[in-house]
Design an enzyme around this catalytic site. Structure first.
Site, PDB file in Angstrom:
ATOM      1  N   LYS A 209       0.866  -1.172   0.000  1.00  0.00           N
ATOM      2  CA  LYS A 209       0.000   0.000   0.000  1.00  0.00           C
ATOM      3  C   LYS A 209       0.913   1.234   0.000  1.00  0.00           C
ATOM      4  CE  LYS A 209      -3.447  -2.824   0.418  1.00  0.00           C
ATOM      5  NZ  LYS A 209      -2.714  -4.091   0.335  1.00  0.00           N
TER       6      LYS A 209
HETATM    7  C1  LIG Z   1      -9.933  -3.800  -1.635  1.00  0.00           C
HETATM    8  C2  LIG Z   1      -9.313  -4.243  -0.346  1.00  0.00           C
HETATM    9  N1  LIG Z   1     -10.015  -4.115   0.790  1.00  0.00           N
HETATM   10  C3  LIG Z   1      -9.530  -4.513   1.975  1.00  0.00           C
HETATM   11  C4  LIG Z   1      -8.270  -5.071   2.067  1.00  0.00           C
HETATM   12  C5  LIG Z   1      -7.794  -5.528   3.401  1.00  0.00           C
HETATM   13  O1  LIG Z   1      -6.710  -4.791   3.910  1.00  0.00           O
HETATM   14  P1  LIG Z   1      -5.859  -5.484   5.069  1.00  0.00           P
HETATM   15  O2  LIG Z   1      -5.015  -6.541   4.442  1.00  0.00           O
HETATM   16  O3  LIG Z   1      -5.046  -4.374   5.655  1.00  0.00           O
HETATM   17  O4  LIG Z   1      -6.826  -6.038   6.048  1.00  0.00           O
HETATM   18  C6  LIG Z   1      -7.492  -5.242   0.920  1.00  0.00           C
HETATM   19  C7  LIG Z   1      -6.144  -5.822   0.993  1.00  0.00           C
HETATM   20  O5  LIG Z   1      -5.340  -5.727   0.112  1.00  0.00           O
HETATM   21  C8  LIG Z   1      -8.029  -4.799  -0.334  1.00  0.00           C
HETATM   22  O6  LIG Z   1      -7.345  -4.937  -1.470  1.00  0.00           O
END
Ligand SMILES: Cc1ncc(COP(=O)(O)O)c(C=O)c1O
Length: 416
Positions: A209
């Site tokens: 990210k």
């Molecule tokens: C569209 C989307 N939403 C939510 C997430 C979840 O983020 P995390 O891995 O920090 O929980 C991701 C992870 O890449 C994502 O691509």
């Protein structure tokens, strides 16, 4: 299918367009400066790792990070937390829906989005995507007519959804909007950051990210009461929620809610806060890379790029294009051929791939019958099945971008 003498393709044994590995975070290509390292070491040496210890809010790395996030994004409140998934869940928990409510979310997203809705105790209801792989606003209306009580909209692969239209529609139905801005940290529509259009914006600081702390996330909102509830749910117990407010805190009873320990720790916050200084540089590189590649590929017939909802309304950390009319098998072959040329590519619709961005693989939600799942959402099934997905790290050089274009030009004619 072909011989290398006929095509020269690396997938058929010919020479590859490039030989160096394609840079992505999982090959260790992370942005880290001496200032970032020093910030982490300082936090480690402080021996104070918990955000809610004896110090004041301003003295903690987490508190400072939150204040800077709110300022940078133009939001009233920011809450650092353990992940993007928990940020989405906290938004829904703080939104005060009845347990088990139907919640709309697009069928093109990462499996974490519907998972976060389930984690918050609700039921995801999938909405079709349009040909640009954005949430289809007309289909969202259908889902709202059927009783959805909140909308989680996703800026998938960094491309903004049509926030003005979605917020207007949700406003007509009186339902809250949560933006899953995880894939679009730093992207904007015009001057306004994604994640600040809806009632809540959820972000991740997981690897790859725009702010990479390994794991982590944060939530933005302008609503003080919802913010107070989100801090309690995240694990601010025994009046610790009050520290988040400069004046009198809103009247939220912190014993009335369960606490889930979705907090961010001090070491991670120190790193995230340091990385925030260099975020604009990284965003500029993403835009430079995406624009270079999109301009070159836009001239090639057979490649359908996504149209942004407004000029530059994308992050640029990924390239998704469609091979219109190609079968899933052809797309899978195309992605394999690009990989052989030295460019990481995935066909989102590859039936042999357990890709969790393809909704028919979400068995926890759609059940075991992938064909039936695709039949229920035929347009998204088609568009996702035609999509090729390529990571565009901010580490890519203009030469890497040229290699990508060369590889696509080389492989495309062999598709037939
Ligand atoms: C569209 C989307 N939403 C939510 C997430 C979840 O983020 P995390 O891995 O920090 O929980 C991701 C992870 O890449 C994502 O691509």
């Amino acid at each position: 299918m072909f011989t290398s003498e006929e095509t020269g393709l690396a997938v058929e044994g010919g020479p590859a367009a490039r030989t160096e590995p394609w840079p992505t975070y999982d090959k260790g290509d992370v942005f880290i400066s001496p200032e970032d390292e020093a910030a982490v070491i300082k936090a480690v040496r402080s021996r104070l790792y918990f955000r809610y210890d004896h110090r004041s809010y301003e003295e903690t790395c987490t508190g400072r990070f939150e204040r800077r996030l709110a300022e940078r994004f133009g939001a009233r409140h920011a809450l650092a937390c353990s992940s993007g998934t928990t940020a989405i869940s906290l938004a829904l928990l703080a939104g005060g829906l009845e347990p088990g409510s139907p919640v709309a979310c697009p069928a093109f997203t990462f499996a974490a989005t519907p998972s976060a809705i389930i984690l918050a105790g609700h039921t995801p209801v999938l909405v079709e995507c349009d040909a640009d792989l954005h949430m289809d606003v007309a289909d969202l209306k259908r889902v709202l007519d059927e009783g959805a009580k909140a909308v989680v909209v996703v800026h998938m692969r960094g491309f903004a959804s049509d926030m003005p239209a979605i917020c207007e529609l949700a406003g007509e139905y009186g339902v809250p909007v949560v933006e899953d801005a995880v894939p679009a940290l730093g992207a904007r529509i015009g001057d306004r950051h994604l994640g600040t259009f809806g009632d809540f914006g959820a972000f991740s600081t997981q690897s790859d990210k725009s702010l990479n702390t390994g794991e982590g996330g944060f939530l933005l909102t302008d609503d003080p009461e919802a913010y107070a509830r989100a801090t309690v749910f995240s694990g601010a117990y025994e009046d610790r929620m009050n520290r988040h407010f400069e004046g009198t805190p809103p009247p939220v009873d912190d014993l009335a809610y369960p606490i889930f320990s979705f907090r961010m720790d001090e070491i991670r916050a120190a790193l995230a806060d340091a990385l925030l200084d260099r975020l604009p540089d990284r965003l500029a590189l993403h835009h430079r890379n995406y624009e270079h590649v999109a301009q070159c590929l836009g001239e090639i017939s057979g490649i359908t790029l996504r149209t942004p909802v407004a000029p530059r309304a994308y992050l640029g950390e990924a390239l998704v294009f469609r091979l219109e009319g190609a079968s899933p098998e052809q797309c899978a072959w195309f992605a394999r051929a690009l990989c052989a040329e030295g460019v990481d590519a995935r066909a989102l619709g590859d039936r042999g791939d357990k890709n969790v961005r393809s909704f028919w693989n979400w068995r926890f939600l759609v059940g075991p019958d992938a064909d039936a799942a695709r039949a229920a959402l035929p347009r998204t099934a088609r568009y996702v099945s035609e999509a090729i997905d390529i990571p565009l790290s901010a580490n890519l050089t203009p030469r890497d971008c040229d290699d990508l274009v060369t590889a696509v030009r080389k492989v495309l004619p062999a598709l037939g």
